[in-house]
Every structure is written in C-alpha cells, then in structure tokens.
Design a protein around this motif. Structure first.
Motif, PDB file in Angstrom:
ATOM      1  N   PRO A 123      -0.238 -13.092 -13.489  1.00  0.00           N
ATOM      2  CA  PRO A 123      -1.632 -13.560 -13.490  1.00  0.00           C
ATOM      3  C   PRO A 123      -2.314 -13.502 -12.121  1.00  0.00           C
ATOM      4  O   PRO A 123      -3.531 -13.449 -12.047  1.00  0.00           O
ATOM      5  CB  PRO A 123      -1.537 -14.999 -13.988  1.00  0.00           C
ATOM      6  N   THR A 124      -1.540 -13.490 -11.043  1.00  0.00           N
ATOM      7  CA  THR A 124      -2.132 -13.440  -9.700  1.00  0.00           C
ATOM      8  C   THR A 124      -2.178 -12.021  -9.146  1.00  0.00           C
ATOM      9  O   THR A 124      -2.615 -11.811  -8.017  1.00  0.00           O
ATOM     10  CB  THR A 124      -1.326 -14.329  -8.727  1.00  0.00           C
ATOM     11  N   SER A 125      -1.745 -11.044  -9.929  1.00  0.00           N
ATOM     12  CA  SER A 125      -1.639  -9.654  -9.473  1.00  0.00           C
ATOM     13  C   SER A 125      -2.945  -8.900  -9.521  1.00  0.00           C
ATOM     14  O   SER A 125      -3.787  -9.131 -10.387  1.00  0.00           O
ATOM     15  CB  SER A 125      -0.656  -8.886 -10.352  1.00  0.00           C
ATOM     16  N   LYS A 126      -3.034  -7.926  -8.589  1.00  0.00           N
ATOM     17  CA  LYS A 126      -4.124  -6.955  -8.588  1.00  0.00           C
ATOM     18  C   LYS A 126      -3.484  -5.597  -8.343  1.00  0.00           C
ATOM     19  O   LYS A 126      -2.803  -5.402  -7.340  1.00  0.00           O
ATOM     20  CB  LYS A 126      -5.141  -7.256  -7.495  1.00  0.00           C
ATOM     21  N   VAL A 127      -3.711  -4.673  -9.275  1.00  0.00           N
ATOM     22  CA  VAL A 127      -3.158  -3.329  -9.141  1.00  0.00           C
ATOM     23  C   VAL A 127      -4.298  -2.333  -9.204  1.00  0.00           C
ATOM     24  O   VAL A 127      -5.112  -2.370 -10.132  1.00  0.00           O
ATOM     25  CB  VAL A 127      -2.133  -3.027 -10.260  1.00  0.00           C
ATOM     26  N   LYS A 128      -4.341  -1.448  -8.203  1.00  0.00           N
ATOM     27  CA  LYS A 128      -5.312  -0.361  -8.209  1.00  0.00           C
ATOM     28  C   LYS A 128      -4.524   0.918  -7.994  1.00  0.00           C
ATOM     29  O   LYS A 128      -4.022   1.172  -6.898  1.00  0.00           O
ATOM     30  CB  LYS A 128      -6.360  -0.545  -7.111  1.00  0.00           C
ATOM     31  N   GLY A 129      -4.382   1.698  -9.069  1.00  0.00           N
ATOM     32  CA  GLY A 129      -3.593   2.917  -9.011  1.00  0.00           C
ATOM     33  C   GLY A 129      -3.211   3.355 -10.407  1.00  0.00           C
ATOM     34  O   GLY A 129      -3.829   2.940 -11.387  1.00  0.00           O
ATOM     35  N   VAL A 174       0.878  -1.157   0.000  1.00  0.00           N
ATOM     36  CA  VAL A 174       0.000   0.000   0.000  1.00  0.00           C
ATOM     37  C   VAL A 174       0.922   1.215   0.000  1.00  0.00           C
ATOM     38  O   VAL A 174       1.603   1.486   0.979  1.00  0.00           O
ATOM     39  CB  VAL A 174      -0.924   0.020   1.232  1.00  0.00           C
ATOM     40  N   GLY A 175       0.978   1.892  -1.147  1.00  0.00           N
ATOM     41  CA  GLY A 175       1.888   3.020  -1.304  1.00  0.00           C
ATOM     42  C   GLY A 175       2.393   3.085  -2.722  1.00  0.00           C
ATOM     43  O   GLY A 175       1.959   2.322  -3.583  1.00  0.00           O
ATOM     44  N   ASP A 176       3.318   3.990  -2.971  1.00  0.00           N
ATOM     45  CA  ASP A 176       3.823   4.210  -4.319  1.00  0.00           C
ATOM     46  C   ASP A 176       5.177   3.530  -4.508  1.00  0.00           C
ATOM     47  O   ASP A 176       5.967   3.439  -3.566  1.00  0.00           O
ATOM     48  CB  ASP A 176       3.974   5.708  -4.587  1.00  0.00           C
ATOM     49  N   ILE A 177       5.425   3.072  -5.737  1.00  0.00           N
ATOM     50  CA  ILE A 177       6.700   2.454  -6.089  1.00  0.00           C
ATOM     51  C   ILE A 177       7.323   3.269  -7.212  1.00  0.00           C
ATOM     52  O   ILE A 177       6.680   3.532  -8.225  1.00  0.00           O
ATOM     53  CB  ILE A 177       6.524   0.998  -6.555  1.00  0.00           C
ATOM     54  N   ILE A 178       8.591   3.650  -7.033  1.00  0.00           N
ATOM     55  CA  ILE A 178       9.358   4.314  -8.077  1.00  0.00           C
ATOM     56  C   ILE A 178      10.600   3.471  -8.302  1.00  0.00           C
ATOM     57  O   ILE A 178      11.353   3.205  -7.359  1.00  0.00           O
ATOM     58  CB  ILE A 178       9.744   5.754  -7.671  1.00  0.00           C
ATOM     59  N   SER A 179      10.813   3.037  -9.549  1.00  0.00           N
ATOM     60  CA  SER A 179      11.935   2.155  -9.848  1.00  0.00           C
ATOM     61  C   SER A 179      12.608   2.588 -11.141  1.00  0.00           C
ATOM     62  O   SER A 179      11.935   2.988 -12.093  1.00  0.00           O
ATOM     63  CB  SER A 179      11.431   0.716  -9.979  1.00  0.00           C
ATOM     64  N   GLN A 180      13.900   2.489 -11.189  1.00  0.00           N
ATOM     65  CA  GLN A 180      14.642   2.763 -12.415  1.00  0.00           C
ATOM     66  C   GLN A 180      14.737   1.505 -13.280  1.00  0.00           C
ATOM     67  O   GLN A 180      15.010   1.584 -14.467  1.00  0.00           O
ATOM     68  CB  GLN A 180      16.062   3.254 -12.077  1.00  0.00           C
ATOM     69  N   ALA A 181      14.499   0.347 -12.680  1.00  0.00           N
ATOM     70  CA  ALA A 181      14.703  -0.934 -13.352  1.00  0.00           C
ATOM     71  C   ALA A 181      13.374  -1.599 -13.707  1.00  0.00           C
ATOM     72  O   ALA A 181      12.304  -1.118 -13.366  1.00  0.00           O
ATOM     73  CB  ALA A 181      15.506  -1.852 -12.433  1.00  0.00           C
ATOM     74  N   ASP A 182      13.467  -2.738 -14.395  1.00  0.00           N
ATOM     75  CA  ASP A 182      12.294  -3.539 -14.715  1.00  0.00           C
ATOM     76  C   ASP A 182      11.691  -4.081 -13.422  1.00  0.00           C
ATOM     77  O   ASP A 182      12.371  -4.216 -12.402  1.00  0.00           O
ATOM     78  CB  ASP A 182      12.666  -4.695 -15.637  1.00  0.00           C
ATOM     79  N   PHE A 183      10.404  -4.427 -13.487  1.00  0.00           N
ATOM     80  CA  PHE A 183       9.676  -4.810 -12.286  1.00  0.00           C
ATOM     81  C   PHE A 183       8.683  -5.900 -12.625  1.00  0.00           C
ATOM     82  O   PHE A 183       7.955  -5.795 -13.614  1.00  0.00           O
ATOM     83  CB  PHE A 183       8.928  -3.580 -11.752  1.00  0.00           C
ATOM     84  N   PHE A 209       2.700   3.496  -9.534  1.00  0.00           N
ATOM     85  CA  PHE A 209       3.961   2.875  -9.918  1.00  0.00           C
ATOM     86  C   PHE A 209       4.562   3.669 -11.073  1.00  0.00           C
ATOM     87  O   PHE A 209       3.860   4.021 -12.021  1.00  0.00           O
ATOM     88  CB  PHE A 209       3.717   1.428 -10.371  1.00  0.00           C
ATOM     89  N   SER A 210       5.861   3.935 -11.009  1.00  0.00           N
ATOM     90  CA  SER A 210       6.529   4.560 -12.143  1.00  0.00           C
ATOM     91  C   SER A 210       7.909   3.945 -12.318  1.00  0.00           C
ATOM     92  O   SER A 210       8.585   3.613 -11.338  1.00  0.00           O
ATOM     93  CB  SER A 210       6.620   6.080 -11.974  1.00  0.00           C
ATOM     94  N   SER A 211       8.307   3.767 -13.584  1.00  0.00           N
ATOM     95  CA  SER A 211       9.585   3.139 -13.893  1.00  0.00           C
ATOM     96  C   SER A 211      10.060   3.564 -15.265  1.00  0.00           C
ATOM     97  O   SER A 211       9.256   3.824 -16.158  1.00  0.00           O
ATOM     98  CB  SER A 211       9.437   1.611 -13.871  1.00  0.00           C
ATOM     99  N   LYS A 212      11.365   3.612 -15.436  1.00  0.00           N
ATOM    100  CA  LYS A 212      11.945   3.854 -16.753  1.00  0.00           C
ATOM    101  C   LYS A 212      12.049   2.560 -17.541  1.00  0.00           C
ATOM    102  O   LYS A 212      12.444   2.557 -18.689  1.00  0.00           O
ATOM    103  CB  LYS A 212      13.333   4.481 -16.604  1.00  0.00           C
ATOM    104  N   GLY A 213      11.691   1.458 -16.919  1.00  0.00           N
ATOM    105  CA  GLY A 213      11.782   0.144 -17.549  1.00  0.00           C
ATOM    106  C   GLY A 213      10.422  -0.453 -17.834  1.00  0.00           C
ATOM    107  O   GLY A 213       9.439   0.240 -18.073  1.00  0.00           O
TER     108      GLY A 213
END
Length: 135
Positions: free
Chosen positions: A55-61, A26-35, A45-49
């Motif tokens: 298939p088991t994921s749930k993302v709300k954002g 619960v919160g924000d993710i900032i990554s320079q790499a693949d995820f 979520f933000s990334s340059k990658g």
C-alpha cells in the motif's frame, strides 16, 4: 540410491525478496523468486514468481511476472502470466496484459487491458522496452 542436493539457504528460509518502506530503487530488478515491494521503484521489474506491491509502494516502469497483487500505485506496462489482483486502494495507470484479472471496488484503474487465456511471454529475463522521452 537417490542423490539429493542440499537445499540452499534461501530454499530453507523461503524465496521472497523484500524492499521496505522508505527505500527507493532507481534501476531494473530481475528476480527468480517472489518479491514484496513496500518502497519505491523507478525502473523495470521481471520475475518468474509473484510480485506484491504494498500500500505504500510507488512503481513507475514495466513489470513482467507470473502473478501480481497491487495495493499501491503503479504506472507503466504490466504483463502477468496468470492472475493480477488489484486491491481497493490501488492506483493503476498504463497498460495491462494478463490471463485473469480481479479488481476490488474502490480501485482506480485507468489502463488499457488485454486478457488472454494462454498468455506467454518471450522470457522473464528479457526486459520490456521503455519508451524514450520525446524531445
């Protein structure tokens, strides 16, 4: 003659972050790499990658990234600089902005979609704004 910087530990092992099934963030993710996300994310979520939503994921954002593969559930706004691949078991609800889009038969795609050949975003480090709940 040529000074080479020693490679960092993450360069040697690869630059893919992973959140496994059964984990909720619960919160924000900032990554320079693949995820790769196989758990649950309630936030931005933000990334340059590239992001892979398993298939088991749930993302709300909201998501801003270079490339994305979605096989799980996503609800929100996604901005992809290059290619967005939506797999057959994916469920997408919200808003999509991308350069190229691939949707496999069987995917649930309930979203507005804008495709731009020269998509540019202000910055991967500037998070998209989430709407405030109305009271």
């Amino acid at each position: 003659m040529f000074d080479k910087k020693p490679k960092s530990y993450t360069d040697l092992l690869g630059k893919t972050n992973r959140i496994v099934e059964g984990t909720t963030i619960v919160g924000d993710i900032i990554s320079q790499a693949d995820f790769r996300l196989d758990g649950e994310l309630k936030g931005d979520f933000s990334s340059k990658g590239k992001i892979v939503i398993g298939p088991t994921s749930k993302v709300k954002g909201n998501i801003i990234c270079k490339n994305a593969d979605i096989e799980g559930c996503f609800e929100g706004k996604i901005q992809v600089l290059e290619i967005l691949n939506i797999k057959a078991k994916a469920i997408i609800r919200g808003e999509v902005i991308c350069s190229k889009l691939s949707v496999e038969p069987g995917a649930e795609f309930s979203a507005t979609c804008v495709m731009k050949s020269t998509t540019k975003y202000t910055s991967v480090n500037e998070r998209p704004k989430t709407e405030e709940p109305q009271q």
